[in-house]
Design an enzyme around this catalytic site. Sequence first.
Site, PDB file in Angstrom:
ATOM      1  N   ARG A 258       0.880  -1.180   0.000  1.00  0.00           N
ATOM      2  CA  ARG A 258       0.000   0.000   0.000  1.00  0.00           C
ATOM      3  C   ARG A 258       0.909   1.219   0.000  1.00  0.00           C
ATOM      4  NH1 ARG A 258      -1.153   2.370   4.716  1.00  0.00           N
ATOM      5  NH2 ARG A 258      -1.111   0.444   5.925  1.00  0.00           N
ATOM      6  N   HIS A 262      -3.423   4.017   5.077  1.00  0.00           N
ATOM      7  CA  HIS A 262      -4.498   3.020   5.204  1.00  0.00           C
ATOM      8  C   HIS A 262      -5.834   3.650   4.810  1.00  0.00           C
ATOM      9  CE1 HIS A 262      -6.947  -0.229   6.765  1.00  0.00           C
ATOM     10  NE2 HIS A 262      -7.614   0.644   7.495  1.00  0.00           N
ATOM     11  N   TYR A 271       4.732   5.098  11.248  1.00  0.00           N
ATOM     12  CA  TYR A 271       5.123   3.696  11.452  1.00  0.00           C
ATOM     13  C   TYR A 271       5.888   3.075  10.286  1.00  0.00           C
ATOM     14  CZ  TYR A 271       0.687   3.050   8.925  1.00  0.00           C
ATOM     15  OH  TYR A 271      -0.336   3.116   8.007  1.00  0.00           O
TER      16      TYR A 271
END
Length: 367
Positions: A258, A262, A271
């Site tokens: 990805r 998200h 992160y």
Amino acid sequence: MPLKEVAKFSVSQLQVLDEHGQLDEKLDPRLSAADAVRLYEAMSLGREVDQRLVRLQRQGRMGTCPPCTGHEAAVCAPALAMTDRDWFVGYYRELGARLMRGDSLEQSLHFWHGHEEGNVQQQPGRTLPVTAIVGAQVPHAVGIAYAMKYRREQDSAVVSFFGDGATSQGDVHEAMNFAAVWQVPVVFICVNNQWAISHPREQQTRSETIAQKAIAYGFEGLQVDGNDPLGMYLATDRALQRAREGGGPTLIEALTYRLLMHTTADDPRRYRSDAEVERWWKRDPLPRMRRYLEGRALWGEAQQEALQERMRQQIDAAVNAAEQAGGWRPDVLFDHVYGTPDPEIEAQRRSFLGSLPRAGAVDGHGA
């Protein structure tokens, strides 16, 4: 304690077109010129709409949405391999594939604007609506496949998409076990983008691959370069054929990434490292597919410019139409819980409407 080996397994990985555009001619599915161009255009449209949705959200003109950038080959190539008789049971990150299946762009915009009406299918077909609950759609796919087997349908199968995070859900394991026991015609496609929101894959499972989970259930599992559109097409086409012929389920692990967040409510910089993201941008499926088309003399700068203009016009028209639409009912989500009215659901509807600031101006059906 004496031990003897009772079984031995392995997991294979498939790649037909690598990130440099190099083609393994022995595995080339030999798409027709029309199909190859259609696939690239669908991937491009999915990317272009995706980028526009993010900009609209940042401008306060769109609700939160889950970008699909990076997933285009993993979802559009399987859609190309499917027929109208096959069932498409997805989650929420297959925009380009859903448009290939006949979903309206304007409807999709309604949905991501937050209007439940956007999830109502406008034409009879075999594409289920967007499912936001992680893994919930996988038992639905197996249930449909079981019904198809019961009815002795032999010209169709089910393809179910889900992310790597969904494989941590009990629903997914129960669905796969049931599918194997009953040998139903279903293809599971796990779009392994490495992250379940902010949770890395290696902290979700100790399994070296997602594909090997199929071994435990007794059906075939295969890992595919999920940024390779030809590999994804070939793997899905073979799995569908096997399912239609009574060969039962297959699990395809589409190894991809990805490239964006998200959802637009997420900040992946907290992160993920820039270096990791940069490595995956170099494996972007779109330039890979374009180089393949150019190698077959099917694409060039003129076609690209024409495509960009067509997409701009199509998206502009859909955005304008979506933003001018109105008359949305706040209680429409209660309409589709059951096929017939239910006293408990209607009580919940009344309670919900009563909680709205202007509830007195709205009756149970929005009048």
